[in-house]
Design an enzyme around this catalytic site. Structure first.
Site, PDB file in Angstrom:
ATOM      1  N   ASN A   1      46.740  43.440  49.965  1.00  0.00           N
ATOM      2  CA  ASN A   1      47.291  42.039  49.522  1.00  0.00           C
ATOM      3  C   ASN A   1      45.370  41.753  49.405  1.00  0.00           C
ATOM      4  O   ASN A   1      44.353  42.631  49.634  1.00  0.00           O
ATOM      5  CB  ASN A   1      46.923  40.565  50.252  1.00  0.00           C
ATOM      6  CG  ASN A   1      46.927  39.509  50.167  1.00  0.00           C
ATOM      7  OD1 ASN A   1      46.425  38.725  48.864  1.00  0.00           O
ATOM      8  ND2 ASN A   1      47.093  38.324  50.473  1.00  0.00           N
TER       9      ASN A   1
ATOM     10  N   CYS B   1      42.688  36.555  42.155  1.00  0.00           N
ATOM     11  CA  CYS B   1      44.287  37.292  42.749  1.00  0.00           C
ATOM     12  C   CYS B   1      44.937  38.311  41.552  1.00  0.00           C
ATOM     13  O   CYS B   1      44.715  39.982  41.491  1.00  0.00           O
ATOM     14  CB  CYS B   1      45.566  37.110  43.089  1.00  0.00           C
ATOM     15  SG  CYS B   1      46.458  36.065  42.130  1.00  0.00           S
TER      16      CYS B   1
ATOM     17  N   HIS C   1      50.974  34.388  43.060  1.00  0.00           N
ATOM     18  CA  HIS C   1      49.887  35.280  43.416  1.00  0.00           C
ATOM     19  C   HIS C   1      50.515  36.636  43.160  1.00  0.00           C
ATOM     20  O   HIS C   1      51.219  37.061  43.037  1.00  0.00           O
ATOM     21  CB  HIS C   1      49.925  35.146  44.787  1.00  0.00           C
ATOM     22  CG  HIS C   1      48.827  36.253  45.535  1.00  0.00           C
ATOM     23  ND1 HIS C   1      47.525  35.653  45.498  1.00  0.00           N
ATOM     24  CD2 HIS C   1      48.401  36.498  46.669  1.00  0.00           C
ATOM     25  CE1 HIS C   1      46.573  36.564  46.568  1.00  0.00           C
ATOM     26  NE2 HIS C   1      48.153  37.088  47.341  1.00  0.00           N
TER      27      HIS C   1
ATOM     28  N   GLN D   1      38.938  38.225  48.199  1.00  0.00           N
ATOM     29  CA  GLN D   1      38.715  37.615  46.896  1.00  0.00           C
ATOM     30  C   GLN D   1      37.667  36.580  47.313  1.00  0.00           C
ATOM     31  O   GLN D   1      37.342  36.029  46.209  1.00  0.00           O
ATOM     32  CB  GLN D   1      40.001  37.266  46.179  1.00  0.00           C
ATOM     33  CG  GLN D   1      41.105  35.988  46.252  1.00  0.00           C
ATOM     34  CD  GLN D   1      41.917  35.584  45.815  1.00  0.00           C
ATOM     35  OE1 GLN D   1      43.231  37.154  46.280  1.00  0.00           O
ATOM     36  NE2 GLN D   1      42.272  35.081  45.100  1.00  0.00           N
TER      37      GLN D   1
END
Ligand SMILES: *[C@@H]1O[C@H](CO)[C@@H](O)[C@H](O)[C@H]1NC(C)=O
Ligand SMILES: *[C@@H]1O[C@H](CO)[C@@H](O)[C@H](O)[C@H]1NC(C)=O
Length: 296
Positions: free
Chosen positions: A263, A136, A239, A130
């Site tokens: 992630n 996110c 997150h 990102q």
């Protein structure tokens, strides 16, 4: 008095002297991650990096004595303070700003497999990055949509976060300053689809420097073989990640269950971009607080 005052000023005004023994490690780390700092920034970044390195060493020493279930290592975020890290990378608008989501109720008859890994079934695209943008939420949303598209078409298409960042503002998402997976899904439904990454590539722009609010979450230097759990991990979610499976592994003679989370902080983070997070009764890091998935 003058001496005291000078001492105080010295403490406030200066960075601590760098550890000469770390010179080579620092230079190597900068080359590895293509870091260049103008003028005085170098000394400040070096100090932050040294502090993070100390934390890593301390943590790993405690791990070797059995106090933790995972290890830490230096990575490309090692020159950021916790605050900077949170501001740059997290971007899930905290739960208390969102209408409460209905709690998922599994039916009593529901039979679930002992373990699941959607990666092995071809549902999951490569780990993305990102960058310095609190997006996110968009990466979590595309991840879930990519799996859904694969299920329906048998084709794995990398979908566009930038499309969501630029176009779902009217639904209350805030670009690089945070947003919601659920509203991203809503946008895709209203819009009748989403572009592919190929057609609509990621640029990670931050146009206005409005401050984002984020509580401390993870340290900047995480890279951890092992199952992550921490009594300091807040349940105030800031997150988002994509859950791609769960499983159990033997740790020190115990069966430990974990979630597999994808992630969006590049493959340099965690376990090749993934984290295994302790799964069980205590809702580690608020993992069960705001879960959502799209249906077609
Ligand atoms: C899609 O999901 C359904 C329901 O879970 C499953 O039966 C089917 O095998 C899946 N298709 C693919 C291509 O994975
Ligand atoms: C761990 O799980 C395995 C497989 O399910 C089981 O056979 C074993 O008894 C479990 N061990 C413990 C300590 O619970």
């Amino acid at each position: 008095m003058a001496v005291l005052l000078w001492l105080l000023l010295a403490l406030l005004g200066c960075t601590t002297a760098p550890d000469p023994a770390l010179e080579e490690t620092w230079e190597g780390w900068k080359i590895l991650h293509a870091k260049e700092y103008p003028g005085e920034a170098e000394a400040i970044r070096r100090e932050v990096w040294e502090k993070n390195l100390q934390r890593i060493q301390q943590h790993n020493q405690e791990e070797s004595q059995g106090h933790h279930t995972f290890r830490l290592a230096m990575n490309h975020y090692g020159d950021l303070t916790d605050e900077e890290f949170n501001q740059l990378l997290n971007g899930f608008t905290p739960a208390w700003q969102e209408e409460p989501a209905p709690l998922f109720q599994a039916s009593v008859a529901l039979k679930t497999p002992v373990e699941v890994d959607w990666r092995a079934k071809g549902y999951v695209t490569p780990v993305k990055n990102q960058g310095h943008c609190g997006s996110c939420w968009a990466f979590s949303a595309t991840g879930a949509l990519e799996g859904l598209v694969f299920n329906r078409t048998g084709k794995l298409v990398v979908l566009s976060e930038q499309n969501l960042i630029d176009c779902s503002r009217k639904l209350g998402n805030n670009g690089c300053h945070g947003g919601y997976m659920t509203r991203a899904f809503q946008y895709v439904r209203d819009n009748g689809g989403l572009n592919s990454e190929h057609v609509y590539p990621y640029v990670a722009t931050v146009r206005d420097e409005e401050e984002i609010k984020a509580g401390p979450w993870l340290t900047p230097a995480l890279l951890f073989p092992g199952i992550f759990s921490s009594m300091f991990c807040s349940q105030q979610v800031n997150h988002g990640m994509l859950a791609v499976g769960y499983g159990t592994s033997q740790e020190h003679g115990h069966n430990v269950s974990y979630w597999i989370l994808k992630n969006s902080w590049s493959e340099l983070w965690g376990e090749q971009g993934y984290i295994r997070l302790l799964k069980g009764a205590d809702n580690q890091c608020g993992v069960a607080n705001q879960a959502s998935f799209p249906v077609l």
